[in-house]
Design an enzyme around this catalytic site. Structure first.
Site, short mmCIF file in Angstrom:
data_model
loop_
_atom_site.label_atom_id
_atom_site.label_comp_id
_atom_site.label_asym_id
_atom_site.label_seq_id
_atom_site.Cartn_x
_atom_site.Cartn_y
_atom_site.Cartn_z
N HIS A 139 25.84 31.78 58.98
CA HIS A 139 26.13 32.61 57.81
C HIS A 139 25.02 32.50 56.76
O HIS A 139 24.60 33.49 56.16
CB HIS A 139 27.48 32.16 57.24
N GLU A 144 22.14 34.52 57.88
CA GLU A 144 22.39 35.95 57.64
C GLU A 144 22.01 36.33 56.20
O GLU A 144 21.33 37.33 55.96
CB GLU A 144 23.87 36.26 57.91
N HIS A 145 22.43 35.49 55.25
CA HIS A 145 22.06 35.77 53.85
C HIS A 145 20.54 35.80 53.66
O HIS A 145 20.00 36.65 52.98
CB HIS A 145 22.64 34.69 52.92
N GLU A 202 30.53 31.56 47.09
CA GLU A 202 31.29 32.31 48.08
C GLU A 202 32.29 31.39 48.79
O GLU A 202 33.43 31.78 49.05
CB GLU A 202 30.31 32.93 49.10
#
Lengths: 432, 431
Positions: free
Chosen positions: B65, B68-69, B140
């Protein structure tokens, strides 16, 4: 661009039809248009749910579901939405286009009939709805109202509008309150049903492969027992063009959360009916409406003050809101930065690239809406209630002609009205 | 490219596997304003331990993740901004076994496609940018920790699985992501972001050859390996680890999620059939048209938020169902009882036919949605099947297939319930 065709089936009953073969499905919706009112909001929210429990022909959820399953997984779902100072209640349906089904079952006619049955032939006992359906749906409505607290990302914006517009019709929740939901009884519910059925303006929407004539014929048949009504206007949305005296008002609520929410409500003085509206759309996009906007680039990316920060418009009411997820300790810094970015827009401190990106993003989103039947359904209902007859594709064209000066002008009209903090139980944030 | 006309669905799909191993799908959709591109990697939150140059490498939870960012960063700036400035709406997601980057746009499609292919295939990480992202992702993660439904979902997975890494949060924890460095990200990118481990799906009114040309020109020529060894531990036992978990949070009424652990999913052409059967079994047992759902709804034990399905990752699968209920244990027991009844008495033939027809219609409807088309295509591809054969696949499924599935999966020892209760001293008033 697909042309919407608008027809009056009888006084006060209108059909908006969009013909296109590009979808696998047809979409059919019908809404009663009622004034948004604290006294009836919960009743209106409840009515489609109760009607959806059963018809004379299908007196129960299981029978209704079985019918819809046999229509290849069609649905006809209860719908209630707030559009400006109106509450629209009814049903939204979707069904596979005959072109993709071996037996060509003419699902449009079948779904129109079902819609007619749901509205005009509900299952009744002693001339009333089944009381257990009312009770069950009332509990569900209550649960929905209470559950709004669960997701803070959607709860915070609701609370901001509720508090900011507490003295206006628009502050009324689309579902009503816990108290008004609890108070709904059969006599009022049935009375409201009869009133709507006899008097309320009706808006019908269709999008799919059928010609408007066929849609009209199907609806004339299915709604043949609909009582005749006058062509009454619906309420105009009251718009405050300026923030009230003493603004900004501040509201703080505490809940057991790890991350704070900061909401800010502004009066823009511009609604969808105004010619400056396309400029307001672009201003909102430059400011906080996209992933390349000032709020995203500065509050989130440059300063890492929050996980999200974005702005959005209530197009009928002339309100813009900013929503942000913030550490408690950063509330003030985030608020200051959000205001600083607004000031930058007012000063024209955005370059051609920013304006270009904002325009392309909004044009893309509006054109993209023409690829979704449900988005078009929602858009056209909103337009109709504002007395406008064009769709998202036409709005995209209007954006192309907006100038930089018009965007700055729109930014200058924006006034901060209310600030809402959702904070933890013990965070050190000084509430007011 | 190879053209295939799926006449029953009214869809035309162009496919090609490039020399470097990249699979391309182009679904041509005349009259649509948008074109949608979806670039997917068979790599997700659960791929924490994998083989690199013959050695096993462990990476922190949340790295897929995080990667991905950071992929949006380029040497010249940020691809998100480049795409947005060019009229595209870009985004990305990371799941347990897939990461995907996508955009839609109504203009400048080719240019946007080239940007997408380029930023996903060319990594650019610096220490500063990685440090900064830790703050953003930390927020997040905290937001996820405030989300009762998400907490409930992971509680269920932890109760079902002993060690299968699907039980680890895709985003990781604030602590785990603190160990991520630019070097970790480069290693993960090098290992997984190879054409042979990816696929590209495009949907819209577009020339398929334009897509192929862009991919050939921009992506690396060498293919890398398609079967990257990943370690998920020993196969899981069929039994759930813990039957029940409970926590308290700021919610208005109890939330719950019940899971039923299934065997590891099939890979290969049969995987689509398996998915459809499980989908059907769920609907027949507790979908909106089922007798059980009606009963639970009428008793006020579930409301319209009740929902679920069958979920799989490489190495594990489960049925799940959840929502809000004043008595989650009663819901779980009612489902167990109904499953046993079906196991004993079998399903009603007419009900089976209707439900199958309804699910077929729902899948047809989902072909309207470009993102769901791409997710289905990519998922089916990574599992080794052709999604667009679902119409024929349905024809071959029988009532007995669904009964067998219900009988096998819905047993007490495979069941785990996760519940989120309201805080004990919570004042429940809205105002």
């Amino acid at each position: 661009m697909i042309q919407a065709e608008r027809r009056e089936l009888q006084p006060g009953v209108f059909l908006t039809a969009l013909r296109t073969r590009k979808f696998k499905t047809g979409c059919l919706s019908l809404h009663f248009i009622a004034p948004l009112d604290p006294a009836t909001a919960s009743i209106h929210a409840l009515l489609p749910q109760v009607l959806h429990r059963g018809t004379e022909a299908c007196p129960g959820m299981e029978q209704l579901s079985a019918l819809l399953d046999s229509y290849y997984g069609a649905y006809m779902e209860p719908s209630v939405r707030k559009v400006g100072d109106c509450q629209c209640l009814g049903f939204v349906g979707s069904f596979v286009d005959d072109a993709y089904l071996p037996d060509k079952p003419r699902l449009l006619e079948k779904m129109a009939d079902l819609l007619g049955d749901l509205l005009l032939h509900p299952a009744t006992r002693n001339g009333r709805f089944y009381s257990e359906w009312l009770e069950g749906e009332r509990d569900n409505l209550l649960d929905r109202i209470l559950a709004q607290r669960n997701d803070k990302m959607t709860y915070a914006p609701l609370r901001l509008i509720r508090l900011m517009c507490q003295d206006e019709v628009y502050g009324v929740s689309n579902l009503g309150t816990e108290e008004t939901a609890k108070a709904v009884r059969m006599p009022q519910l049935f009375h409201t049903y009869q009133e709507l059925r006899e008097h309320a303006p009706i808006e019908i929407f269709y999008c799919g492969s059928a010609a408007a004539d066929r849609v009209e014929e199907a609806l004339r048949h299915s709604l043949r027992e609909l009582p005749a009504r006058r062509r009454d206007p619906w309420p105009e949305t009251a718009v405050l063009r300026h923030a009230p005296e003493g603004a900004p008002r501040e509201f703080t609520e505490r809940m057991d959360v790890l991350q704070g929410k900061l909401g800010m409500g502004f009066r823009t003085g511009i609604t969808v009916q105004d010619e400056e509206f396309p400029a307001l759309i672009l201003f909102n996009a430059v400011y906080g409406g996209t992933a390349s906007s000032k709020l995203f680039m500065n509050v989130r990316e440059r300063l890492s003050l929050c996980y999200y920060a974005s702005s959005g418009l209530h197009r009928h009411k002339g309100i813009m809101t900013v929503q942000s997820g913030v550490e408690f300790s950063n509330f003030q810094r985030a608020r200051d930065e959000i205001m600083a970015q607004l000031e930058a827009c007012r000063q024209g401190d955005f370059d051609e690239a920013e304006l270009h990106a904002a325009r392309r993003a909004m044009v893309n989103a509006l054109r993209g809406a023409t690829d979704s039947q449900l988005q078009m359904e929602d858009y056209y209902l909103g337009q109709t209630l504002a007395g406008l007859d064009y769709g998202p594709g036409e709005m995209a064209l209007l954006l192309e002609d907006v100038t930089r000066e018009q965007v700055i002008e729109a930014a200058r009209r924006v006034e901060l009205d209310s600030v809402y903090y959702l904070t933890g139980m013990e965070d050190g944030h000084e509430g007011t | 490219m190879r053209e295939r006309n799926y006449t029953r669905l009214g869809e035309i799909v162009w496919t090609e596997k490039l020399a470097n191993g990249l699979q391309i799908f182009v679904v041509t959709k005349p009259e649509f304003a948008k074109t949608y591109a979806f670039f997917a990697v068979k790599y997700g939150g659960m791929d924490m331990r994998f083989e690199e140059d013959g050695q096993w490498r462990d990476t922190p939870a949340g790295v897929a993740h995080f990667l991905e960012h950071k992929m949006f960063d380029t040497e010249d700036g940020n691809a998100l901004q480049v795409l947005a400035a060019n009229g595209a709406q870009p985004n990305a997601f990371t799941g347990s076994d897939m990461t995907a980057y996508y955009f839609d746009s109504t203009e400048n499609f080719e240019e946007n496609l080239r940007t997408l292919l380029s930023f996903v295939s060319v990594p650019w990480f610096t220490r500063e940018s990685v440090d900064k992202e830790q703050g953003i992702i930390g927020q997040e993660i905290r937001m996820g920790e405030d989300d009762p439904s998400l907490r409930c979902y992971y509680d269920m997975l932890e109760a079902l699985y002993d060690h299968l890494p699907v039980r680890t949060s895709v985003a990781g924890t604030v602590e785990s992501i603190a160990d991520i460095t630019a070097d970790t990200l480069y290693a993960c990118h090098r290992t997984f972001y190879q054409p042979a481990n990816m696929c590209l799906c495009v949907v819209g009114d577009v020339d398929p050859n334009l897509v192929r040309r862009a991919a050939e020109e921009i992506l690396p020529r060498q293919s890398g390996r398609a079967d990257i060894p990943r370690d998920y531990g020993e196969p899981e036992e069929p039994r759930a680890v813990t039957p029940r978990r409970e926590r308290r949070m700021e919610v208005s009424m109890p939330l719950f999620m019940v899971g039923w652990k299934c065997d590891a999913p099939l890979e290969g052409p049969e995987s689509l059939r398996q998915e459809l059967i499980h989908d059907l079994a769920y609907e027949l047992l507790m979908g909106e048209s089922s007798p059980l759902y009606t009963r639970l709804y009428e008793q006020g034990l579930v409301n319209k938020n009740f929902g679920g399905g069958w979920d799989r990752v490489h190495g594990g699968a489960c049925f799940y169902a959840g929502g809000e209920s004043r008595d989650p244990d009663a819901v779980r027991d009612a489902i167990a009882e109904e499953a046993q009844r079906i196991g004993r008495e079998g399903l009603d033939e007419a009900f089976f036919q209707r439900t199958q027809r309804a699910l077929y219609g729902s899948r047809l409807r989902r072909l309207n949605s470009f993102d769901s088309v791409c997710i289905e295509l990519a998922t089916a591809y990574f599992y080794g099947s052709d999604y667009y054969t679902f119409a024929e696949c349905y024809d071959a499924i029988t009532k007995e297939d669904a009964e067998q599935c219900i009988r096998t999966c819905f047993t007490p020892e495979r069941t785990a319930l996760a519940v989120v209760l309201p805080l004990e001293d919570s004042d429940s008033g809205e105002e």
